[in-house]
Design a protein around this motif. Sequence first.
Motif, PDB file in Angstrom:
ATOM      1  N   ASP A  64       0.835  -1.203   0.000  1.00 53.70           N
ATOM      2  CA  ASP A  64       0.000   0.000   0.000  1.00 53.70           C
ATOM      3  C   ASP A  64       0.870   1.254   0.000  1.00 53.70           C
ATOM      4  OD1 ASP A  64      -2.593   1.339   0.248  1.00 53.70           O
ATOM      5  OD2 ASP A  64      -1.849   1.893   2.263  1.00 53.70           O
ATOM      6  N   GLN A  65       1.929   1.241   0.802  1.00 59.13           N
ATOM      7  CA  GLN A  65       2.823   2.398   0.877  1.00 59.13           C
ATOM      8  C   GLN A  65       3.516   2.639  -0.463  1.00 59.13           C
ATOM      9  OE1 GLN A  65       6.120   1.772   3.492  1.00 59.13           O
ATOM     10  NE2 GLN A  65       6.665   3.935   3.566  1.00 59.13           N
ATOM     11  N   ARG A  70       5.152   5.766  -4.595  1.00 58.45           N
ATOM     12  CA  ARG A  70       5.909   5.680  -5.846  1.00 58.45           C
ATOM     13  C   ARG A  70       5.018   5.753  -7.076  1.00 58.45           C
ATOM     14  NH1 ARG A  70      10.383   0.994  -4.758  1.00 58.45           N
ATOM     15  NH2 ARG A  70      11.440   2.030  -3.026  1.00 58.45           N
ATOM     16  N   LEU A  71       3.854   5.139  -6.998  1.00 54.81           N
ATOM     17  CA  LEU A  71       3.000   5.066  -8.180  1.00 54.81           C
ATOM     18  C   LEU A  71       1.886   6.096  -8.174  1.00 54.81           C
ATOM     19  CD1 LEU A  71       2.704   1.174  -8.389  1.00 54.81           C
ATOM     20  CD2 LEU A  71       4.286   2.661  -9.612  1.00 54.81           C
ATOM     21  N   GLY A  72       1.703   6.777  -7.056  1.00 56.77           N
ATOM     22  CA  GLY A  72       0.671   7.803  -6.975  1.00 56.77           C
ATOM     23  C   GLY A  72      -0.736   7.227  -7.029  1.00 56.77           C
ATOM     24  N   MET A  73      -0.929   6.026  -6.574  1.00 51.29           N
ATOM     25  CA  MET A  73      -2.241   5.393  -6.622  1.00 51.29           C
ATOM     26  C   MET A  73      -3.067   5.795  -5.402  1.00 51.29           C
ATOM     27  SD  MET A  73      -1.134   1.599  -7.891  1.00 51.29           S
ATOM     28  CE  MET A  73      -2.731   1.060  -8.444  1.00 51.29           C
ATOM     29  N   VAL A  74      -4.360   5.901  -5.590  1.00 48.66           N
ATOM     30  CA  VAL A  74      -5.293   6.207  -4.499  1.00 48.66           C
ATOM     31  C   VAL A  74      -6.521   5.315  -4.656  1.00 48.66           C
ATOM     32  CG1 VAL A  74      -4.556   8.602  -4.223  1.00 48.66           C
ATOM     33  CG2 VAL A  74      -6.366   8.055  -5.822  1.00 48.66           C
TER      34      VAL A  74
END
Length: 86
Positions: A64-65, A70-74
Amino acid sequence: MRLFLAFLIVANVASAIAVVYARHEHRQLFVSFKSLIRERDELNIDFGRLQLEQATWAESNRIDQVARNRLGMVFPEADETVVVRP
């Protein structure tokens, strides 16, 4: 009689040489065996470390971190979620 005695002496010497050779071969194999046992133990230790490292990297908090930083996912909002049914 002398021929028989000479044969017994030669047989005795050949037997003694065979015993010495067998003991030498046994010692060499034993040393090799101990070396392989040590190598197996070291590999088992490395395998345990790798399993621990894999478990650490695969933790959901870690994933999740990385996904957020790093990937900018939400997580998608409720109005962005679409349910597809067959």
